[in-house]
Design a protein around this motif. Structure first.
Motif, PDB file in Angstrom:
ATOM      1  N   PHE A  20      -3.080 101.902  71.167  1.00 30.73           N
ATOM      2  CA  PHE A  20      -2.566 100.628  70.662  1.00 30.73           C
ATOM      3  C   PHE A  20      -1.830  99.882  71.776  1.00 30.73           C
ATOM      4  CE2 PHE A  20       0.853  98.074  68.881  1.00 30.73           C
ATOM      5  CZ  PHE A  20       0.186  97.311  67.932  1.00 30.73           C
ATOM      6  N   MET A  21      -1.035 100.633  72.538  1.00 32.13           N
ATOM      7  CA  MET A  21      -0.305 100.022  73.649  1.00 32.13           C
ATOM      8  C   MET A  21      -1.257  99.533  74.737  1.00 32.13           C
ATOM      9  SD  MET A  21       2.778 100.044  72.642  1.00 32.13           S
ATOM     10  CE  MET A  21       3.627  99.572  74.149  1.00 32.13           C
ATOM     11  N   ASP A  22      -2.379 100.238  74.910  1.00 30.94           N
ATOM     12  CA  ASP A  22      -3.395  99.759  75.847  1.00 30.94           C
ATOM     13  C   ASP A  22      -3.884  98.374  75.440  1.00 30.94           C
ATOM     14  OD1 ASP A  22      -3.368 101.914  77.553  1.00 30.94           O
ATOM     15  OD2 ASP A  22      -5.072 102.928  76.633  1.00 30.94           O
ATOM     16  N   GLY A  23      -4.183  98.234  74.146  1.00 29.24           N
ATOM     17  CA  GLY A  23      -4.626  96.938  73.647  1.00 29.24           C
ATOM     18  C   GLY A  23      -3.547  95.882  73.794  1.00 29.24           C
ATOM     19  N   LEU A  24      -2.314  96.288  73.522  1.00 27.94           N
ATOM     20  CA  LEU A  24      -1.187  95.381  73.710  1.00 27.94           C
ATOM     21  C   LEU A  24      -1.113  94.922  75.159  1.00 27.94           C
ATOM     22  CD1 LEU A  24       1.341  94.212  72.206  1.00 27.94           C
ATOM     23  CD2 LEU A  24       2.602  96.155  73.141  1.00 27.94           C
ATOM     24  N   GLY A  25      -1.334  95.859  76.084  1.00 29.16           N
ATOM     25  CA  GLY A  25      -1.312  95.518  77.504  1.00 29.16           C
ATOM     26  C   GLY A  25      -2.389  94.523  77.870  1.00 29.16           C
ATOM     27  N   ILE A  26      -3.574  94.695  77.299  1.00 30.64           N
ATOM     28  CA  ILE A  26      -4.664  93.749  77.562  1.00 30.64           C
ATOM     29  C   ILE A  26      -4.287  92.352  77.075  1.00 30.64           C
ATOM     30  CG2 ILE A  26      -7.037  93.120  76.971  1.00 30.64           C
ATOM     31  CD1 ILE A  26      -7.709  96.078  76.833  1.00 30.64           C
ATOM     32  N   GLY A  27      -3.786  92.281  75.841  1.00 33.04           N
ATOM     33  CA  GLY A  27      -3.420  90.983  75.279  1.00 33.04           C
ATOM     34  C   GLY A  27      -2.341  90.278  76.082  1.00 33.04           C
ATOM     35  N   LEU A  28      -1.303  91.020  76.470  1.00 33.64           N
ATOM     36  CA  LEU A  28      -0.218  90.423  77.245  1.00 33.64           C
ATOM     37  C   LEU A  28      -0.681  90.016  78.636  1.00 33.64           C
ATOM     38  CD1 LEU A  28       2.754  92.766  76.239  1.00 33.64           C
ATOM     39  CD2 LEU A  28       2.198  90.488  75.366  1.00 33.64           C
ATOM     40  N   ALA A  29      -1.580  90.815  79.223  1.00 32.16           N
ATOM     41  CA  ALA A  29      -2.097  90.477  80.555  1.00 32.16           C
ATOM     42  C   ALA A  29      -2.877  89.166  80.519  1.00 32.16           C
ATOM     43  CB  ALA A  29      -2.983  91.611  81.066  1.00 32.16           C
ATOM     44  N   PHE A  30      -3.649  88.960  79.483  1.00 31.46           N
ATOM     45  CA  PHE A  30      -4.398  87.706  79.369  1.00 31.46           C
ATOM     46  C   PHE A  30      -3.478  86.520  79.086  1.00 31.46           C
ATOM     47  CE2 PHE A  30      -8.360  90.159  79.038  1.00 31.46           C
ATOM     48  CZ  PHE A  30      -9.226  89.328  79.738  1.00 31.46           C
ATOM     49  N   GLN A  31      -2.297  86.800  78.548  1.00 30.26           N
ATOM     50  CA  GLN A  31      -1.334  85.718  78.360  1.00 30.26           C
ATOM     51  C   GLN A  31      -0.776  85.242  79.698  1.00 30.26           C
ATOM     52  OE1 GLN A  31       1.732  86.685  75.524  1.00 30.26           O
ATOM     53  NE2 GLN A  31       0.276  87.113  73.872  1.00 30.26           N
ATOM     54  N   VAL A  32      -0.798  86.131  80.690  1.00 33.29           N
ATOM     55  CA  VAL A  32      -0.342  85.736  82.034  1.00 33.29           C
ATOM     56  C   VAL A  32      -1.402  84.863  82.695  1.00 33.29           C
ATOM     57  CG1 VAL A  32       0.367  86.564  84.308  1.00 33.29           C
ATOM     58  CG2 VAL A  32       1.043  87.828  82.247  1.00 33.29           C
ATOM     59  N   ASN A  33      -2.591  85.437  82.896  1.00 33.53           N
ATOM     60  CA  ASN A  33      -3.732  84.659  83.391  1.00 33.53           C
ATOM     61  C   ASN A  33      -5.006  85.475  83.235  1.00 33.53           C
ATOM     62  OD1 ASN A  33      -4.267  86.214  85.943  1.00 33.53           O
ATOM     63  ND2 ASN A  33      -2.241  85.413  86.501  1.00 33.53           N
ATOM     64  N   GLN A  34      -6.140  84.840  83.398  1.00 32.56           N
ATOM     65  CA  GLN A  34      -7.438  85.487  83.176  1.00 32.56           C
ATOM     66  C   GLN A  34      -7.709  86.608  84.183  1.00 32.56           C
ATOM     67  OE1 GLN A  34      -9.949  84.815  80.796  1.00 32.56           O
ATOM     68  NE2 GLN A  34      -8.424  83.572  79.744  1.00 32.56           N
ATOM     69  N   THR A  35      -7.285  86.423  85.427  1.00 32.95           N
ATOM     70  CA  THR A  35      -7.563  87.422  86.461  1.00 32.95           C
ATOM     71  C   THR A  35      -6.843  88.737  86.172  1.00 32.95           C
ATOM     72  OG1 THR A  35      -7.850  85.689  88.133  1.00 32.95           O
ATOM     73  CG2 THR A  35      -7.446  87.930  88.925  1.00 32.95           C
ATOM     74  N   ILE A  36      -5.556  88.649  85.872  1.00 28.96           N
ATOM     75  CA  ILE A  36      -4.792  89.849  85.551  1.00 28.96           C
ATOM     76  C   ILE A  36      -5.332  90.497  84.282  1.00 28.96           C
ATOM     77  CG2 ILE A  36      -2.521  90.706  84.847  1.00 28.96           C
ATOM     78  CD1 ILE A  36      -1.266  88.646  86.668  1.00 28.96           C
ATOM     79  N   GLY A  37      -5.666  89.687  83.303  1.00 27.15           N
ATOM     80  CA  GLY A  37      -6.213  90.222  82.061  1.00 27.15           C
ATOM     81  C   GLY A  37      -7.506  90.969  82.283  1.00 27.15           C
ATOM     82  N   PHE A  38      -8.380  90.429  83.118  1.00 27.32           N
ATOM     83  CA  PHE A  38      -9.658  91.069  83.422  1.00 27.32           C
ATOM     84  C   PHE A  38      -9.443  92.410  84.107  1.00 27.32           C
ATOM     85  CE2 PHE A  38     -13.367  91.708  86.223  1.00 27.32           C
ATOM     86  CZ  PHE A  38     -14.390  91.687  85.268  1.00 27.32           C
ATOM     87  N   THR A  39      -8.525  92.465  85.070  1.00 21.59           N
ATOM     88  CA  THR A  39      -8.251  93.707  85.804  1.00 21.59           C
ATOM     89  C   THR A  39      -7.697  94.791  84.882  1.00 21.59           C
ATOM     90  OG1 THR A  39      -7.770  92.436  87.810  1.00 21.59           O
ATOM     91  CG2 THR A  39      -6.992  94.711  87.733  1.00 21.59           C
ATOM     92  N   VAL A  40      -6.721  94.418  84.044  1.00 22.83           N
ATOM     93  CA  VAL A  40      -6.124  95.381  83.117  1.00 22.83           C
ATOM     94  C   VAL A  40      -7.163  95.870  82.112  1.00 22.83           C
ATOM     95  CG1 VAL A  40      -4.439  95.646  81.242  1.00 22.83           C
ATOM     96  CG2 VAL A  40      -3.796  94.470  83.352  1.00 22.83           C
ATOM     97  N   ALA A  41      -7.992  94.975  81.626  1.00 23.03           N
ATOM     98  CA  ALA A  41      -9.012  95.354  80.642  1.00 23.03           C
ATOM     99  C   ALA A  41      -9.994  96.358  81.227  1.00 23.03           C
ATOM    100  CB  ALA A  41      -9.752  94.109  80.153  1.00 23.03           C
ATOM    101  N   LEU A  42     -10.429  96.156  82.462  1.00 21.93           N
ATOM    102  CA  LEU A  42     -11.362  97.098  83.093  1.00 21.93           C
ATOM    103  C   LEU A  42     -10.734  98.476  83.236  1.00 21.93           C
ATOM    104  CD1 LEU A  42     -13.126  95.017  85.910  1.00 21.93           C
ATOM    105  CD2 LEU A  42     -14.045  95.757  83.705  1.00 21.93           C
ATOM    106  N   ALA A  43      -9.455  98.515  83.608  1.00 22.84           N
ATOM    107  CA  ALA A  43      -8.767  99.802  83.753  1.00 22.84           C
ATOM    108  C   ALA A  43      -8.683 100.530  82.418  1.00 22.84           C
ATOM    109  CB  ALA A  43      -7.375  99.578  84.332  1.00 22.84           C
ATOM    110  N   VAL A  44      -8.370  99.801  81.348  1.00 18.06           N
ATOM    111  CA  VAL A  44      -8.262 100.407  80.016  1.00 18.06           C
ATOM    112  C   VAL A  44      -9.605 100.914  79.533  1.00 18.06           C
ATOM    113  CG1 VAL A  44      -7.767  99.928  77.585  1.00 18.06           C
ATOM    114  CG2 VAL A  44      -6.228  99.079  79.365  1.00 18.06           C
ATOM    115  N   ILE A  45     -10.647 100.114  79.711  1.00 26.10           N
ATOM    116  CA  ILE A  45     -11.987 100.526  79.282  1.00 26.10           C
ATOM    117  C   ILE A  45     -12.411 101.796  80.003  1.00 26.10           C
ATOM    118  CG2 ILE A  45     -14.438  99.890  79.364  1.00 26.10           C
ATOM    119  CD1 ILE A  45     -13.490  96.961  78.971  1.00 26.10           C
ATOM    120  N   ALA A  46     -12.084 101.880  81.298  1.00 27.51           N
ATOM    121  CA  ALA A  46     -12.495 103.032  82.095  1.00 27.51           C
ATOM    122  C   ALA A  46     -11.879 104.325  81.586  1.00 27.51           C
ATOM    123  CB  ALA A  46     -12.120 102.814  83.563  1.00 27.51           C
ATOM    124  N   HIS A  47     -10.593 104.301  81.202  1.00 28.85           N
ATOM    125  CA  HIS A  47      -9.977 105.554  80.789  1.00 28.85           C
ATOM    126  C   HIS A  47      -9.959 105.763  79.274  1.00 28.85           C
ATOM    127  CE1 HIS A  47      -5.909 103.521  80.274  1.00 28.85           C
ATOM    128  NE2 HIS A  47      -5.851 104.417  79.293  1.00 28.85           N
TER     129      HIS A  47
END
Length: 240
Positions: A113-140
């Motif tokens: 759940f916190m992983d998903g929260l991290g993705i959502g908050l990262a995209f609130q910062v900007n698309q680039t950070i959100g994309f990077t965080v999302a790839l890391a979460v998907i991988a693990h």
């Protein structure tokens, strides 16, 4: 865009769980790999995050590290309490209470759940950070699915219950992303949560899953799987 990545984590988590379920006859190898993945997750992903969130101190000690020790001791105390309640200290090393396995799996669901929260908050910062965080979460998240099923089976839960917890684990990141439209977590609270969860995982991997993996099949191949799990998580973090 964040929801799209969250749905991808659902698939990744479910796939990891299916791999664990289809290899029940070689569960000791799955558990060995799971322990390695958890150790790698702690060493290469969670602890570095804690060090970045360690500005707040309590009597000269980073608060996140106090939380880390608290998470480790909390699971140890739970296991000891259950063992004493059964009044069979000799069985403590041979049989783990199913409630501990359920609590551990639910902790992984919370982490997802916190992983998903991290993705959502990262995209609130900007698309680039959100994309990077999302790839890391998907991988693990593949490893998360593997860990959830592996833990449930290790603690003598049925395959049906393991699938239920796997489903919760797969849905959790999606719910985490959706929740970011409602609230945000402060950096201090997130750090304390990560510290507690990291200590919890360290105890789980070293004091429960590894002994279970070697209890009935003490083989060099199990050790190889553990090393492979650590290496896989290192590669995941390095590439992400």
């Amino acid at each position: 865009m964040a929801v799209v990545f969250a749905l991808t984590t659902f698939v990744s988590t479910a796939l990891g769980g299916v791999v664990a379920l289809r290899n029940r006859d070689r569960l000791h190898l799955v558990l060995g790999f799971t322990a390695g993945v958890l150790l790698g997750l702690v060493a290469f992903h969670l602890l570095p995050e804690l060090f970045e969130l360690s500005s707040y101190q309590v009597f000269g000690v980073p608060a996140v590290m106090l939380s880390f020790a608290g998470g480790f001791l909390a699971l140890h105390l739970v296991e000891r309490a259950l063992a004493l309640h059964r009044a069979h200290e000799g069985e403590y090393g041979d049989h783990h209470h199913p409630y501990v396995g359920l609590a551990s799996a639910l902790a992984l669901v919370t982490h997802s759940f916190m992983d998903g929260l991290g993705i959502g908050l990262a995209f609130q910062v900007n698309q680039t950070i959100g994309f990077t965080v999302a790839l890391a979460v998907i991988a693990h998240d593949f490893a998360d699915g593997l860990n959830t099923v592996g833990i449930m089976l290790a603690y003598r839960h049925s395959a049906r219950r393991a699938v239920l917890l796997l489903s919760l684990d797969a849905v959790a990141p999606v719910l985490g992303v959706l929740s970011t439209v409602l609230f945000e977590l402060s950096e201090r609270v997130l750090g304390l949560y990560l510290g507690f969860f990291t200590g919890f995982l360290l105890y789980l991997s070293t004091s429960d899953i590894l002994p279970e993996a070697h209890a009935r099949h003490p083989s060099g191949l199990t050790l190889v799987c553990t090393v492979a799990g650590v290496a896989a998580m290192y590669a995941t973090v390095a590439l992400s």
